[in-house]
Every structure is written in structure tokens, then in C-alpha cells.
Motif scaffolding. Sequence first.
Motif, PDB file in Angstrom:
ATOM      1  N   ASP A  43      -0.109  -3.097  -0.837  1.00 16.12           N
ATOM      2  CA  ASP A  43       0.722  -4.278  -0.647  1.00 16.12           C
ATOM      3  C   ASP A  43       2.149  -3.997  -1.117  1.00 16.12           C
ATOM      4  OD1 ASP A  43       1.133  -6.227  -3.353  1.00 16.12           O
ATOM      5  OD2 ASP A  43      -0.372  -4.676  -3.517  1.00 16.12           O
ATOM      6  N   ASN A  57       3.732 -10.154  -2.559  1.00 17.15           N
ATOM      7  CA  ASN A  57       2.649 -10.351  -1.608  1.00 17.15           C
ATOM      8  C   ASN A  57       1.878 -11.638  -1.910  1.00 17.15           C
ATOM      9  OD1 ASN A  57       0.851  -9.874   0.420  1.00 17.15           O
ATOM     10  ND2 ASN A  57      -0.051  -8.072  -0.498  1.00 17.15           N
ATOM     11  N   TYR A  62      -2.599  -7.144   2.967  1.00 19.36           N
ATOM     12  CA  TYR A  62      -2.881  -5.772   2.563  1.00 19.36           C
ATOM     13  C   TYR A  62      -2.891  -4.894   3.798  1.00 19.36           C
ATOM     14  CZ  TYR A  62      -4.140  -7.626  -1.959  1.00 19.36           C
ATOM     15  OH  TYR A  62      -4.102  -8.244  -3.164  1.00 19.36           O
ATOM     16  N   SER A  69       2.807  -0.672   4.765  1.00 23.26           N
ATOM     17  CA  SER A  69       3.312  -1.543   3.711  1.00 23.26           C
ATOM     18  C   SER A  69       4.815  -1.353   3.505  1.00 23.26           C
ATOM     19  CB  SER A  69       2.539  -1.262   2.416  1.00 23.26           C
ATOM     20  OG  SER A  69       2.798  -2.239   1.457  1.00 23.26           O
TER      21      SER A  69
END
Length: 82
Positions: A43, A57, A62, A69
Motif C-alpha cells: 500500500d 491508504n 492493496y 503501489s
Amino acid sequence: YDICSAPTIAEVVMWLYEKYGLWVVVNPHKGKDDSGKPFMEFDPEVWSFTNECVLHNTELFYFNSPTESYELAIEYCLNNLI
């Protein structure tokens, strides 16, 4: 020749840091799927020089790879912070 030069993720992260005082972080998390098989998910976060977290986040997105990410965090910086 159709050649297009593009920066690496590391170069973009350093550019955001040096030019705008933003630091992109990708946090790994270990987990297990329903069958008990281990996996990693990632994340993103973005911090400013004032030690303020400007992207966290909160919706618990995820990603399967650190690259995905980083891409989300970089796009967030480009579209919302600079």
C-alpha cells in the motif's frame, strides 16, 4: 526509430522529493489467502517535508506489486499535489 525515454520509478520518487518535498513510501504487508497460502501486498503513502502524511491508504487499497503501489502514489502526486 521510435524511441521514447522515460524515467524510472526511483528517478520520479527522487524528483518529487527534491523539487516538491514529497516522499513516496510503499509499505509491504504479509497475509494469507483463504487456503492459508502466504502472500505479500503493498500500500502507498506520500509524506511532505512538514512530516504530514498527505496520502494514506484509508480505503485500504492493496496492490499485488510494489510497482502498482508506486504508480498510484505518483499519479496522486502529479494530479493532486503539484
